[in-house]
Scaffold this active site. Structure first.
Site, PDB file in Angstrom:
ATOM      1  N   GLU A  64     -27.064  26.860 -27.699  1.00 58.55           N
ATOM      2  CA  GLU A  64     -26.458  25.651 -28.268  1.00 58.55           C
ATOM      3  C   GLU A  64     -25.743  24.820 -27.202  1.00 58.55           C
ATOM      4  O   GLU A  64     -25.188  25.371 -26.240  1.00 58.55           O
ATOM      5  CB  GLU A  64     -25.423  26.061 -29.327  1.00 58.55           C
ATOM      6  CG  GLU A  64     -26.032  26.802 -30.472  1.00 58.55           C
ATOM      7  CD  GLU A  64     -25.008  27.550 -31.324  1.00 58.55           C
ATOM      8  OE1 GLU A  64     -25.238  27.654 -32.534  1.00 58.55           O
ATOM      9  OE2 GLU A  64     -23.995  28.039 -30.797  1.00 58.55           O
ATOM     10  N   ASP A 235     -22.163  32.393 -38.044  1.00 58.99           N
ATOM     11  CA  ASP A 235     -22.062  31.103 -37.347  1.00 58.99           C
ATOM     12  C   ASP A 235     -23.420  30.522 -37.010  1.00 58.99           C
ATOM     13  O   ASP A 235     -23.557  29.746 -36.066  1.00 58.99           O
ATOM     14  CB  ASP A 235     -21.189  31.249 -36.080  1.00 58.99           C
ATOM     15  CG  ASP A 235     -21.746  32.273 -35.102  1.00 58.99           C
ATOM     16  OD1 ASP A 235     -22.749  32.919 -35.427  1.00 58.99           O
ATOM     17  OD2 ASP A 235     -21.178  32.418 -34.009  1.00 58.99           O
TER      18      ASP A 235
HETATM   19  P1  NAD Z   1     -20.555  41.856 -30.030  1.00 58.64           P
HETATM   20  O1  NAD Z   1     -22.021  42.049 -30.139  1.00 58.64           O
HETATM   21  O2  NAD Z   1     -19.879  42.174 -28.752  1.00 58.64           O
HETATM   22  O3  NAD Z   1     -19.808  42.682 -31.181  1.00 58.64           O
HETATM   23  C1  NAD Z   1     -20.231  42.700 -32.502  1.00 58.64           C
HETATM   24  C2  NAD Z   1     -19.831  44.031 -33.126  1.00 58.64           C
HETATM   25  O4  NAD Z   1     -20.144  43.994 -34.523  1.00 58.64           O
HETATM   26  C3  NAD Z   1     -20.585  45.229 -32.531  1.00 58.64           C
HETATM   27  O5  NAD Z   1     -19.663  46.172 -32.023  1.00 58.64           O
HETATM   28  C4  NAD Z   1     -21.384  45.784 -33.717  1.00 58.64           C
HETATM   29  O6  NAD Z   1     -21.532  47.192 -33.695  1.00 58.64           O
HETATM   30  C5  NAD Z   1     -20.523  45.304 -34.898  1.00 58.64           C
HETATM   31  N1  NAD Z   1     -21.214  45.247 -36.182  1.00 58.64           N
HETATM   32  C6  NAD Z   1     -22.463  44.757 -36.458  1.00 58.64           C
HETATM   33  N2  NAD Z   1     -22.716  44.886 -37.785  1.00 58.64           N
HETATM   34  C7  NAD Z   1     -21.604  45.435 -38.344  1.00 58.64           C
HETATM   35  C8  NAD Z   1     -21.250  45.806 -39.683  1.00 58.64           C
HETATM   36  N3  NAD Z   1     -22.104  45.654 -40.691  1.00 58.64           N
HETATM   37  N4  NAD Z   1     -20.012  46.327 -39.905  1.00 58.64           N
HETATM   38  C9  NAD Z   1     -19.130  46.514 -38.876  1.00 58.64           C
HETATM   39  N5  NAD Z   1     -19.422  46.193 -37.592  1.00 58.64           N
HETATM   40  C10 NAD Z   1     -20.641  45.665 -37.329  1.00 58.64           C
HETATM   41  O7  NAD Z   1     -20.302  40.321 -30.437  1.00 58.64           O
HETATM   42  P2  NAD Z   1     -19.008  39.413 -30.157  1.00 58.64           P
HETATM   43  O8  NAD Z   1     -19.132  38.692 -28.868  1.00 58.64           O
HETATM   44  O9  NAD Z   1     -17.774  40.223 -30.437  1.00 58.64           O
HETATM   45  O10 NAD Z   1     -19.216  38.324 -31.299  1.00 58.64           O
HETATM   46  C11 NAD Z   1     -19.070  38.677 -32.667  1.00 58.64           C
HETATM   47  C12 NAD Z   1     -19.568  37.554 -33.524  1.00 58.64           C
HETATM   48  O11 NAD Z   1     -18.707  36.416 -33.400  1.00 58.64           O
HETATM   49  C13 NAD Z   1     -20.960  37.050 -33.167  1.00 58.64           C
HETATM   50  O12 NAD Z   1     -21.709  36.923 -34.353  1.00 58.64           O
HETATM   51  C14 NAD Z   1     -20.721  35.713 -32.513  1.00 58.64           C
HETATM   52  O13 NAD Z   1     -21.808  34.833 -32.714  1.00 58.64           O
HETATM   53  C15 NAD Z   1     -19.491  35.256 -33.240  1.00 58.64           C
HETATM   54  N6  NAD Z   1     -18.661  34.275 -32.533  1.00 58.64           N
HETATM   55  C16 NAD Z   1     -18.122  33.277 -33.268  1.00 58.64           C
HETATM   56  C17 NAD Z   1     -17.296  32.353 -32.649  1.00 58.64           C
HETATM   57  C18 NAD Z   1     -16.660  31.281 -33.471  1.00 58.64           C
HETATM   58  O14 NAD Z   1     -16.072  30.355 -32.928  1.00 58.64           O
HETATM   59  N7  NAD Z   1     -16.706  31.372 -34.777  1.00 58.64           N
HETATM   60  C19 NAD Z   1     -17.031  32.428 -31.280  1.00 58.64           C
HETATM   61  C20 NAD Z   1     -17.576  33.488 -30.557  1.00 58.64           C
HETATM   62  C21 NAD Z   1     -18.392  34.423 -31.198  1.00 58.64           C
END
Ligand code: NAD
Length: 348
Positions: A64, A235
């Site tokens: 993005e 997101d």
């Molecule tokens: P990451 O991959 O480092 O961590 C995600 C974690 O979620 C992993 O440890 C995984 O095991 C866990 N997980 C997956 N499914 C699960 C479930 N059903 N129950 C419990 N845990 C579960 O990712 P990250 O960098 O920490 O990002 C997390 C999310 O936040 C992503 O989807 C990313 O796109 C989003 N994000 C959003 C924003 C925003 O501004 N809203 C900003 C950054 C990241």
């Protein structure tokens, strides 16, 4: 050989220098500062150029571009989201960003934004919760203990006064990592075997999981009256975390509706389902939480103005420090019409 003109050198903040800067200022102070910068920019929301981010989707993720301008400065972030990356030893989210002077169009900053995104997302979440969470909230459930999670926990501690975090992840190794990283934070950290256990006694629930599907991290029966939900992980189109029934019981707050309706939890609702824009709560034009029994939901997707605030903050804070290096990335011949001559002279 003609040396590059000094005025066109662009300060570049590498990952190492971002880490140096954060340690120099102090991590919790950076989170507090970023929340203040974002809050100040949300107060002047109408002034900004706003557009939903430009997304290029594939089966495995999204890339993005997130642009905005306040008329004086222009900024954009490049960011990806690839949930499958983690299993391959790669980050789910990586980013870099650029700030430019609207008067000349010349870049004034290029910086890593993987760390900065985690910091600004956490600051944004805590800022929203400060306006929406029930008074005196001290316990947060943190579901999804990946890259963003510690930043979220520390921002809620520094900005909202959270004292206890109840962690859960489907992968226990992630929870162990998060617990260990927060061990010296001053937070009480409780590792929980299920999402149900994690939300016990929590007034704030943060969902921060990564899966490219309509997931159901929280079901309706798990969410009691009066909680604030900070939903970070949903997101993208087709990527959500909450059961639709929770949304129907919640007062929903969003960043920028044209983007959130496509990417956020509310993609599963009717396109005219009422939502409140957070900037209006911040300016006092709209009401936040009106009842202690209300469920408030911050349907966070991340908006360009938050990155703009973060970029401007970094530009201001690197001045007078050694935490940037000059980058020769803009061709700027002394005679602006002699771009060719600059190239030709460089051969000798
Ligand atoms: P990451 O991959 O480092 O961590 C995600 C974690 O979620 C992993 O440890 C995984 O095991 C866990 N997980 C997956 N499914 C699960 C479930 N059903 N129950 C419990 N845990 C579960 O990712 P990250 O960098 O920490 O990002 C997390 C999310 O936040 C992503 O989807 C990313 O796109 C989003 N994000 C959003 C924003 C925003 O501004 N809203 C900003 C950054 C990241």
């Amino acid at each position: 050989m003609t040396p590059p003109s000094r005025r066109a050198l662009v300060p570049f903040v590498s990952v190492q220098n971002m880490m140096n800067l954060v340690h120099h200022i102090g991590l919790e102070q950076v989170l507090i500062d970023l929340a203040a910068e974002i809050e100040a920019d949300f107060r002047r929301w109408p002034l900004f150029d706003k557009t939903p981010r430009v997304a290029s989707h594939s089966d495995v993720g999204v890339i993005e571009l997130m642009p905005t301008s306040d008329g004086e400065m222009y900024g954009f972030k490049y960011v990806n989201g690839h949930p499958k990356n983690m299993k391959e030893g790669l980050q789910t989210v990586t980013a870099f960003g650029l700030l430019a002077d609207v008067q000349t169009g010349y870049p004034v900053l290029l910086t890593e934004m993987t760390l900065l995104t985690a910091l600004r997302t956490a600051a944004m979440s805590a800022l929203a919760a400060r306006h929406l969470a029930p008074r005196g909230a001290t316990t947060m459930a943190m579901i999804g203990n990946g890259a963003q999670s510690e930043f979220q926990c520390l921002a809620f501690k520094a900005i909202c006064g959270v004292k206890t975090v109840r962690l859960h992840d489907i992968d226990p190794a992630a929870t162990r990592k998060c617990s260990a990283n927060l061990a010296a934070s001053g937070l009480e950290v409780v590792a929980c075997a299920s999402a149900e256990a994690a939300i016990e006694g929590a007034q704030i629930i943060t969902t921060c999981t990564a899966d490219k599907q309509f997931a159901t991290i929280l079901t309706d029966n798990m969410v009691g009256a009066g909680v604030h939900i900070n939903a970070i992980g949903g997101d993208c189109p087709g990527k959500t975390e909450l059961h639709r029934d929770i949304l129907l019981r919640s007062e929903i707050f969003v960043e920028y509706p044209p983007q959130t309706r496509v990417e956020g939890e509310i993609q599963s609702l009717d396109p005219d389902h009422p939502v409140t824009e957070l900037w209006q709560v911040i300016t006092g034009a709209a009401r936040g939480r009106t009842d202690p029994r209300q469920i408030t939901l911050f349907d966070s997707v991340g908006f360009a103005i938050e990155d703009f605030s973060a970029l401007r903050y970094i530009l201001a804070r690197i001045r007078g420090t050694p935490f940037s290096e000059p980058l020769d990335m803009i061709a700027d011949p002394d005679d602006p019409r002699d771009l060719f001559g600059m190239l030709a002279r460089s051969a000798t």
